[in-house]
Design a protein around this motif. Structure first.
Motif, mmCIF file in Angstrom:
data_model
loop_
_atom_site.group_PDB
_atom_site.id
_atom_site.type_symbol
_atom_site.label_atom_id
_atom_site.label_comp_id
_atom_site.label_asym_id
_atom_site.label_seq_id
_atom_site.Cartn_x
_atom_site.Cartn_y
_atom_site.Cartn_z
ATOM 1 N N ALA A 162 100.148 42.885 22.984
ATOM 2 C CA ALA A 162 99.887 43.177 21.570
ATOM 3 C C ALA A 162 100.390 44.553 21.156
ATOM 4 C CB ALA A 162 98.381 43.069 21.286
ATOM 5 N N LEU A 163 100.526 45.459 22.127
ATOM 6 C CA LEU A 163 101.059 46.788 21.808
ATOM 7 C C LEU A 163 102.502 46.699 21.327
ATOM 8 C CD1 LEU A 163 99.534 48.991 24.646
ATOM 9 C CD2 LEU A 163 99.161 49.255 22.195
ATOM 10 N N ARG A 164 103.161 45.587 21.675
ATOM 11 C CA ARG A 164 104.557 45.414 21.239
ATOM 12 C C ARG A 164 104.642 44.790 19.840
ATOM 13 N NH1 ARG A 164 106.456 42.417 26.558
ATOM 14 N NH2 ARG A 164 107.989 41.553 25.165
ATOM 15 N N PHE A 165 103.477 44.440 19.283
ATOM 16 C CA PHE A 165 103.486 43.835 17.947
ATOM 17 C C PHE A 165 103.728 44.906 16.889
ATOM 18 C CE2 PHE A 165 102.464 40.214 19.997
ATOM 19 C CZ PHE A 165 101.420 39.402 19.561
ATOM 20 N N GLY A 166 104.670 44.605 16.000
ATOM 21 C CA GLY A 166 104.852 45.468 14.835
ATOM 22 C C GLY A 166 104.352 44.740 13.607
ATOM 23 N N PRO A 167 104.547 45.295 12.420
ATOM 24 C CA PRO A 167 104.076 44.633 11.193
ATOM 25 C C PRO A 167 104.599 43.204 11.021
ATOM 26 C CG PRO A 167 104.679 46.887 10.704
ATOM 27 C CD PRO A 167 105.083 46.639 12.123
ATOM 28 N N PRO A 168 105.883 42.900 11.359
ATOM 29 C CA PRO A 168 106.315 41.499 11.180
ATOM 30 C C PRO A 168 105.559 40.533 12.091
ATOM 31 C CG PRO A 168 108.213 42.940 11.410
ATOM 32 C CD PRO A 168 107.024 43.750 11.783
ATOM 33 N N GLU A 169 105.318 40.957 13.352
ATOM 34 C CA GLU A 169 104.595 40.074 14.280
ATOM 35 C C GLU A 169 103.161 39.847 13.803
ATOM 36 O OE1 GLU A 169 106.504 42.567 15.324
ATOM 37 O OE2 GLU A 169 108.072 41.488 16.419
ATOM 38 N N ILE A 170 102.531 40.929 13.325
ATOM 39 C CA ILE A 170 101.145 40.798 12.844
ATOM 40 C C ILE A 170 101.100 39.876 11.622
ATOM 41 C CG2 ILE A 170 99.187 42.052 11.854
ATOM 42 C CD1 ILE A 170 100.037 44.451 13.566
ATOM 43 N N LEU B 291 108.297 44.583 4.781
ATOM 44 C CA LEU B 291 109.335 44.576 3.738
ATOM 45 C C LEU B 291 109.940 45.962 3.553
ATOM 46 C CD1 LEU B 291 107.667 42.161 1.159
ATOM 47 C CD2 LEU B 291 109.699 41.720 2.532
ATOM 48 N N VAL B 292 109.111 46.984 3.709
ATOM 49 C CA VAL B 292 109.646 48.350 3.619
ATOM 50 C C VAL B 292 110.603 48.602 4.784
ATOM 51 C CG1 VAL B 292 109.016 50.790 3.820
ATOM 52 C CG2 VAL B 292 107.698 49.301 2.314
ATOM 53 N N LEU B 293 110.193 48.158 5.980
ATOM 54 C CA LEU B 293 111.036 48.344 7.178
ATOM 55 C C LEU B 293 112.386 47.652 7.025
ATOM 56 C CD1 LEU B 293 108.580 47.792 10.190
ATOM 57 C CD2 LEU B 293 109.961 49.836 9.774
ATOM 58 N N SER B 294 112.342 46.428 6.447
ATOM 59 C CA SER B 294 113.564 45.629 6.348
ATOM 60 C C SER B 294 114.318 45.888 5.045
ATOM 61 C CB SER B 294 113.193 44.143 6.426
ATOM 62 O OG SER B 294 112.484 43.764 5.269
ATOM 63 N N ARG B 295 113.795 46.818 4.251
ATOM 64 C CA ARG B 295 114.384 47.131 2.937
ATOM 65 C C ARG B 295 114.480 45.885 2.070
ATOM 66 N NH1 ARG B 295 118.888 51.075 5.425
ATOM 67 N NH2 ARG B 295 117.408 52.617 6.162
ATOM 68 N N GLY B 296 113.432 45.083 2.098
ATOM 69 C CA GLY B 296 113.346 43.947 1.189
ATOM 70 C C GLY B 296 113.866 42.642 1.759
ATOM 71 N N SER B 297 114.355 42.653 3.007
ATOM 72 C CA SER B 297 114.898 41.409 3.556
ATOM 73 C C SER B 297 113.787 40.599 4.213
ATOM 74 C CB SER B 297 115.987 41.726 4.592
ATOM 75 O OG SER B 297 116.277 40.569 5.345
ATOM 76 N N LEU B 298 113.629 39.326 3.778
ATOM 77 C CA LEU B 298 112.618 38.456 4.374
ATOM 78 C C LEU B 298 113.051 37.981 5.763
ATOM 79 C CD1 LEU B 298 111.707 36.330 1.218
ATOM 80 C CD2 LEU B 298 110.278 38.040 2.329
ATOM 81 N N GLY B 299 114.303 38.194 6.089
ATOM 82 C CA GLY B 299 114.825 37.760 7.382
ATOM 83 C C GLY B 299 114.180 38.446 8.570
ATOM 84 N N ILE B 300 113.506 39.593 8.296
ATOM 85 C CA ILE B 300 112.879 40.324 9.404
ATOM 86 C C ILE B 300 111.854 39.457 10.128
ATOM 87 C CG2 ILE B 300 111.067 41.360 7.960
ATOM 88 C CD1 ILE B 300 111.380 43.909 9.704
#
Lengths: 504, 150
Positions: A139-147, A454-463
């Motif tokens: 779980a330490l490897r989880f970032g916002p997209p994984e969560i 979304l901030v990390l990906s600059r708006g791309s849902l592909g993240i």
């Protein structure tokens, strides 16, 4: 060795006098709550919130957890003796437990339920000890997209696995998420849907909400039911199971424990589904399935083991990921947050005394319950005779004072009563409040992680698809949604192909 | 109109209302979502679910499947009166204080809702109030003093 050292450290925490007392109080209250109709473990845990403010975080969580698995033990007593489940997870125990009581074998049924619960609870604690550390490291490897994706999978499972209409469950989950947006925006602090109210700036109170939905609503529904339950009158003898009982139930306990533990980890499952699955499994595997429903002791042992193991399993996502898989764990999450502790992957590192103290306290609690339940069965039976017209005003009073004492604010009582009315109508119209509560609790985390992604990906849902773990969670969620449509289509296709191949 | 149809309509209306209210908040954009972003998306999702639910309930109604059980009206009255008594308790708790408000509400619940004889209800209410006060004091729960405040 590291795990053994941690477990020993955990026992050194859980065996401290204050924590031991909290564990004892929790399991006694839990058993009481499980025995008495009209109040469930969720309502009881929320009532205890104000009481825990003066306790240490470790003692508070131990107390609340004790109430939860204590209620599992207590619920089986009413299922067996009165044919009314004291807890929702004890519904299946009525099927064979009550017939056993009518045959004069109530003691054996109660004893097997207690022993099965103890063994399953112990195995569950061992399971937590083994699984939780590697899961926390993952779980330490989880970032916002994984969560975000994991929470989306959780919401999908909750809606998919909800009894009744999936659309209703999805609507309740969305409603819960919306209710969670009332108050200050979690990132920039802008007031949302507060309409100038200072009370609403803090958002809708979690404790009044669950006390209303599960406490007040339950009492209002019980007021509609008339009559006092009929208790089996024959004296309770022979609470120790016989050698034949152990022979019949050993496999059921083992299978129920494994089934319950792994199912309990999954979101939306709770402790009820494993009991039904365990019962179905035992009936399928039995050489004499016709005995089920007429007093098969393995029909008690399997489900009771499954529900206690599920209670242990459900702690894993809460402690390691900070994600409650069911409404009881959501209440426990609330208890953590009230004491300023964030459960999740860093809990083991930052608060090892809480993590290992709570895990080992479950072992201690299970031992206490075994010691309590068997000798005190007579006392629990007497409690069952307390008329409901005496109980319900006491339950209501505890709810009212409990809601008021959260912030010394009368509006919390009003909130509770409002949700009580909502919960009452929801039950009448076959809407499940569990998706609403889970979504409410997880909504803030979901919003933060989605916006951060979304901030990390600059708006791309592909993240959400670019990160492997996130993609796995999303694809699983999509499969779950499509499964009810895919299975019949697949079956029809298979039948067509078989007909085409045909005889000769 | 069936209950499910009514509920679906309510969800649709709620979704529309929330989306209008959320529209008044700063929406931001996909790369920097604002406070209105999440509630607006949720409201749209709720509208969609409400619409699907409405279609499903209308189809089920045509097939005669929407039969919802209802509690006996006499017993539902008990639930409504209990809620009203509790609302009264909430209103009177701080001005009257815990002791007076609790005694009164217990009296109404035992005597009015459960229809016990009034002397029995009064005795039970007094006992409950005193014991509850002692227990909550022991648990260090703060209670309003109202009329008895120094």
């Amino acid at each position: 060795m590291d795990v053994l050292h941690s477990v020993l450290y955990g026992f050194s925490v859980s065996l401290q006098p204050a924590n031991l007392l909290a564990c004892f109080a929790g399991v006694v209250i839990g058993t009481l709550v499980g025995v008495l109709p009209g109040i469930g473990s969720v309502a009881a845990m929320s009532l205890l919130f104000p009481v825990t403010y003066t306790m240490s975080p470790t003692a508070a969580i131990i107390l609340m957890a004790g109430v939860y698995y204590g209620a599992m033990y207590g619920g089986s007593t009413t299922s067996i003796l009165v044919n009314i489940p004291g807890e929702a997870a004890s519904v299946v125990t009525c099927l064979d437990g009550h017939p056993l009581a009518r045959q004069g074998r109530g003691g054996a049924a109660l004893g097997m339920a207690a022993f099965g619960s103890f063994i399953a609870g112990t195995l569950g604690v061992i399971g937590i000890t083994v699984l939780a550390p590697p899961l926390a490291r993952l779980a330490l490897r989880f970032g916002p997209p994984e969560i975000s994706s994991l929470l989306f999978l959780g919401f999908t499972m909750i809606s998919y696995l909800a009894g009744g209409s999936k659309l209703k469950a999805a609507a309740m989950a969305l409603l819960g998420l919306l209710l969670g947006t009332v108050g200050l925006d979690p990132i920039v602090g802008t007031p949302r849907f507060t309409y100038g109210s200072v009370t609403l700036l803090d958002g809708i109170g979690f404790v009044p909400m669950i006390m209303g939905l599960f406490g007040i609503a339950e009492v209002l529904l019980n007021l509609e039911r008339s009559g006092q339950p009929e208790i089996v009158q024959s004296p309770i003898r022979g609470v120790l199971p016989t050698r034949q009982d152990w022979k019949d139930s050993g496999g059921a306990i083992a299978r129920g424990s494994v089934l319950g533990f792994f199912l309990g980890i999954l979101p939306g499952i709770g402790a009820i589904v494993p009991t039904f699955l365990s019962y179905g499994l035992e009936k399928r595997l039995s050489k004499h399935p016709e005995r089920f429903g007429a007093g098969a002791i393995e029909g008690v042992a399997g489900p009771e083991s499954a529900n206690n193991a599920a209670a242990a399993g459900s702690l894993i996502p809460l402690l390691t990921l900070g994600i409650p898989p069911n409404v009881v764990m959501a209440v426990l999450l609330g208890a953590f947050l009230v004491h300023g502790v964030q459960p999740g992957p860093l809990l083991m590192q930052e608060h090892p005394e809480i993590f290992w103290g709570v895990v080992t306290s479950m072992y201690v609690g299970n031992a206490m319950l075994l010691a309590l339940n068997l000798p005190l069965i007579g006392l629990w039976v007497q409690l069952l005779r307390v008329p409901y017209h005496i109980l319900f005003p006491l339950i209501l009073l505890c709810c009212m004072v409990g809601a008021y004492s959260v912030n010394s604010n009368v509006w919390d009582i009003v909130t509770m009563l409002l949700f009580g009315a909502v919960g009452y109508w929801m039950k009448q119209w076959d809407y499940d409040p569990v998706p609403l509560v889970l979504a409410f609790v997880l909504g803030r985390m979901a919003e933060e992680s989605i916006r951060q992604s979304l901030v990390l990906s600059r708006g791309s849902l592909g993240i959400f698809l670019a990160r492997p773990l996130s993609a796995v969670f999303l694809i699983t969620a999509a499969l779950l949604v499509l499964l009810p449509w895919l299975i019949p289509q697949g079956t029809n296709l298979l039948r067509k192909l078989q007909r085409q191949d045909g005889p000769g | 109109m069936s209950k499910d149809t009514g509920t679906a309509g309510f969800l649709l209306l709620l979704g529309v209302t929330v989306s209008v209210e959320a529209g008044k908040l700063p929406f931001g954009n996909l790369s920097t979502p604002g406070p209105g972003f999440f509630p607006f998306c949720l409201a749209l999702a709720l509208c969609l679910v409400g619409l699907l639910f409405l279609l499903h309930s209308l189809t089920a109604a045509r097939a005669g499947q929407n039969i919802s059980p209802a509690a006996e009206s006499g017993k539902r009255g008990k639930a409504v009166w209990t809620l009203l008594v509790l609302l009264g308790y909430a209103a009177g708790l701080e001005p009257m204080g815990f002791l007076a408000a609790t005694f009164l509400v217990m009296l109404l619940l035992y005597g009015g809702i459960e229809r016990r004889r009034w002397p029995v209800a009064a005795g039970g209410s007094l006992l409950t109030t005193v014991l509850a006060y002692a227990l909550f004091r022991l648990l260090q729960v703060r209670l309003p003093e109202g009329l008895w405040a120094p």
